[in-house]
Write a protein that holds these residues in place. Sequence first.
Motif, PDB file in Angstrom:
ATOM      1  N   LEU A  75       8.424  18.112  -8.451  1.00 50.08           N
ATOM      2  CA  LEU A  75       9.038  18.368  -7.149  1.00 50.08           C
ATOM      3  C   LEU A  75       8.203  19.329  -6.314  1.00 50.08           C
ATOM      4  N   LEU A 134       5.038  17.252  -5.184  1.00 49.32           N
ATOM      5  CA  LEU A 134       5.388  16.292  -4.135  1.00 49.32           C
ATOM      6  C   LEU A 134       5.783  16.988  -2.837  1.00 49.32           C
ATOM      7  N   THR A 138       3.847  16.410   0.579  1.00 52.87           N
ATOM      8  CA  THR A 138       4.614  15.932   1.730  1.00 52.87           C
ATOM      9  C   THR A 138       4.491  16.897   2.898  1.00 52.87           C
ATOM     10  N   ALA A 146      10.959  10.555   6.340  1.00 52.42           N
ATOM     11  CA  ALA A 146      11.364  10.631   4.935  1.00 52.42           C
ATOM     12  C   ALA A 146      11.482   9.235   4.331  1.00 52.42           C
ATOM     13  N   ALA A 147      11.971   8.267   5.114  1.00 54.34           N
ATOM     14  CA  ALA A 147      12.086   6.889   4.620  1.00 54.34           C
ATOM     15  C   ALA A 147      10.707   6.283   4.362  1.00 54.34           C
ATOM     16  N   VAL A 149       7.954   7.967   3.563  1.00 54.12           N
ATOM     17  CA  VAL A 149       7.437   8.620   2.364  1.00 54.12           C
ATOM     18  C   VAL A 149       8.118   8.053   1.121  1.00 54.12           C
ATOM     19  N   TRP A 150       9.414   7.801   1.205  1.00 54.91           N
ATOM     20  CA  TRP A 150      10.152   7.235   0.077  1.00 54.91           C
ATOM     21  C   TRP A 150       9.609   5.844  -0.265  1.00 54.91           C
ATOM     22  N   ARG A 151       9.412   5.019   0.747  1.00 54.28           N
ATOM     23  CA  ARG A 151       8.905   3.660   0.492  1.00 54.28           C
ATOM     24  C   ARG A 151       7.486   3.681  -0.058  1.00 54.28           C
ATOM     25  N   GLY A 153       6.282   6.030  -1.923  1.00 56.64           N
ATOM     26  CA  GLY A 153       6.472   6.439  -3.307  1.00 56.64           C
ATOM     27  C   GLY A 153       6.942   5.293  -4.182  1.00 56.64           C
ATOM     28  N   GLU A 154       7.844   4.479  -3.650  1.00 55.97           N
ATOM     29  CA  GLU A 154       8.315   3.312  -4.389  1.00 55.97           C
ATOM     30  C   GLU A 154       7.182   2.320  -4.634  1.00 55.97           C
ATOM     31  N   ARG A 155       6.346   2.104  -3.628  1.00 61.04           N
ATOM     32  CA  ARG A 155       5.208   1.197  -3.810  1.00 61.04           C
ATOM     33  C   ARG A 155       4.240   1.719  -4.848  1.00 61.04           C
ATOM     34  N   ARG A 163       5.013   3.650  -7.342  1.00 58.40           N
ATOM     35  CA  ARG A 163       5.657   3.507  -8.640  1.00 58.40           C
ATOM     36  C   ARG A 163       5.563   2.068  -9.126  1.00 58.40           C
TER      37      ARG A 163
END
Length: 102
Positions: A34, A37, A41, A85-86, A88-90, A92-94, A96
């Motif tokens: 955390l 990241l 970020t 934030a969305a 950055v989240w996407r 991160g998902e990619r 992963r």
Amino acid sequence: MSHTERRLEALKGYLTWTTVGRICLALVPLAMVLVILGGLTMGAFYALGFGPLLGWAWGSFEAATSWWAKGLIALATLGGVAGFAAVVWRLGERLREEFGTW
């Protein structure tokens, strides 16, 4: 009800300082992830110029005199932060999905 009370009484003594220490030790990797990241970020956040942009939005919010203008400024600012934030989240998902789970 009495069965649940007996079970809680039996479990009450199991939480020792050693157990608390082990739980905290198990959470150290999560805390490190955390922090890293968050640093990445925030670095990207300021590199993209969002720091001055949010400062400008706050200045505009303070200068606005009517409640609806303050509401629109707050809504637009929070929407922009949520959009970032969305993204950055996407990303991160990619990452992963591409590199799998560790």
